[in-house]
Design an enzyme around this catalytic site. Sequence first.
Site, mmCIF file in Angstrom:
data_model
loop_
_atom_site.group_PDB
_atom_site.id
_atom_site.type_symbol
_atom_site.label_atom_id
_atom_site.label_comp_id
_atom_site.label_asym_id
_atom_site.label_seq_id
_atom_site.Cartn_x
_atom_site.Cartn_y
_atom_site.Cartn_z
ATOM 1 N N ASN A 9 42.893 -17.873 20.009
ATOM 2 C CA ASN A 9 41.654 -18.416 20.574
ATOM 3 C C ASN A 9 40.502 -17.735 19.842
ATOM 4 O OD1 ASN A 9 39.447 -19.135 22.082
ATOM 5 N ND2 ASN A 9 40.114 -18.129 23.974
ATOM 6 N N LYS A 11 37.442 -18.267 20.152
ATOM 7 C CA LYS A 11 36.224 -18.173 20.974
ATOM 8 C C LYS A 11 35.008 -18.621 20.146
ATOM 9 C CE LYS A 11 38.494 -14.810 23.881
ATOM 10 N NZ LYS A 11 38.412 -13.668 24.779
ATOM 11 N N HIS A 97 39.745 -21.285 30.852
ATOM 12 C CA HIS A 97 39.658 -19.884 30.405
ATOM 13 C C HIS A 97 38.710 -19.111 31.332
ATOM 14 C CE1 HIS A 97 38.896 -16.355 27.952
ATOM 15 N NE2 HIS A 97 39.994 -16.656 27.292
ATOM 16 N N GLU A 99 36.501 -17.043 30.749
ATOM 17 C CA GLU A 99 35.103 -16.993 30.299
ATOM 18 C C GLU A 99 34.363 -18.258 30.726
ATOM 19 O OE1 GLU A 99 36.064 -16.019 26.239
ATOM 20 O OE2 GLU A 99 36.651 -14.024 26.912
ATOM 21 N N GLU A 169 46.219 -14.651 31.890
ATOM 22 C CA GLU A 169 45.272 -13.735 31.256
ATOM 23 C C GLU A 169 44.542 -12.953 32.335
ATOM 24 O OE1 GLU A 169 44.163 -15.170 27.032
ATOM 25 O OE2 GLU A 169 42.715 -16.014 28.419
ATOM 26 N N GLY A 175 39.608 -8.528 25.977
ATOM 27 C CA GLY A 175 38.582 -7.905 25.155
ATOM 28 C C GLY A 175 38.329 -6.446 25.476
ATOM 29 N N SER A 215 44.081 -8.587 25.224
ATOM 30 C CA SER A 215 44.286 -7.457 24.315
ATOM 31 C C SER A 215 45.682 -7.435 23.686
ATOM 32 C CB SER A 215 43.968 -6.131 25.008
ATOM 33 O OG SER A 215 42.603 -6.106 25.418
HETATM 34 P P1 13P Z 1 41.471 -10.622 23.549
HETATM 35 O O1 13P Z 1 42.788 -10.785 22.832
HETATM 36 O O2 13P Z 1 40.312 -10.416 22.616
HETATM 37 O O3 13P Z 1 41.566 -9.629 24.647
HETATM 38 O O4 13P Z 1 41.167 -12.048 24.256
HETATM 39 C C1 13P Z 1 42.149 -12.638 25.024
HETATM 40 C C2 13P Z 1 41.725 -14.008 25.381
HETATM 41 O O5 13P Z 1 40.808 -14.216 26.158
HETATM 42 C C3 13P Z 1 42.435 -15.132 24.743
HETATM 43 O O6 13P Z 1 42.114 -16.340 25.337
#
Ligand code: 13P
Length: 252
Positions: A9, A11, A97, A99, A169, A175, A215
């Site tokens: 992803n 982002k 997601h 976010e 997740e 992150g 992560s």
């Molecule tokens: P990270 O791998 O940067 O923690 O992000 C995970 C994520 O949100 C994947 O959709």
Amino acid sequence: MRTPLIAGNWKMYKTVGEGVELVEALLKGVEVGYVDDRQVLICPPFTALYPLAPLLADSPIALGAQNMYPADQGAFTGEVSPVMLQDIGCQFVILGHSERRQIVGEDDALISQKVTSAMEHGLTPVLCVGETKPQRDAGEAETVTLGQLRAGLGGLAAEQVRDVVIAYEPVWAIGTGVTATPGDAQAMHAAIRGALASHYGQSTADAVRILYGGSVKPDNIDVLMAQPDIDGALVGGASLQAESFLRIVNFQ
Ligand code: 13P
């Protein structure tokens, strides 16, 4: 039985030029080291999907979007439809997601409409679920996660569910560099599969791929993938560089 899926992803990272550079490096990498017992997916931002699609056609890397709006077309300023994603060669779409739940305010009802609409248009939804830190601390991790799962899949017929991909997740692991322990991740994946079995039957539950995200890095992928109910990974930061993503793709 379930083909592992490693998904990146991206982002809100990568211009078109940067995306092309990364895809070229990934294609070179999978050419030498790729074992086809696993599937690879990248989900770039909307602006990079169209230029990257021809590079990925007939390659072992599938293309997905990070969001969509649940209508074919219409007066929905700023949105992108599943028809448009299909048209340019997307096979997958990430939905729900954290976010988008937290920053944009998407709720379970909208996410459920998106999941149903994606399926109707032949896109495989990657439905993201997972609890926040306060929810985990309050002992609500499983209730929250399974609630999001039930709501997200609510509009689907039982026979459609087997084709959905679920991504667990935990929000506190995204992150942050803090990964769920393999044991905690496995426990939640098993709870998700158990809930799928009780709603849709064991054979559907056995077919659904459940990815872990939060992560995921080259140094923790192998132990995560060794868990029986972890069928792949949804990778954020470590998918932005060819070397780290390829190492994750080549998990042992
Ligand atoms: P990270 O791998 O940067 O923690 O992000 C995970 C994520 O949100 C994947 O959709």
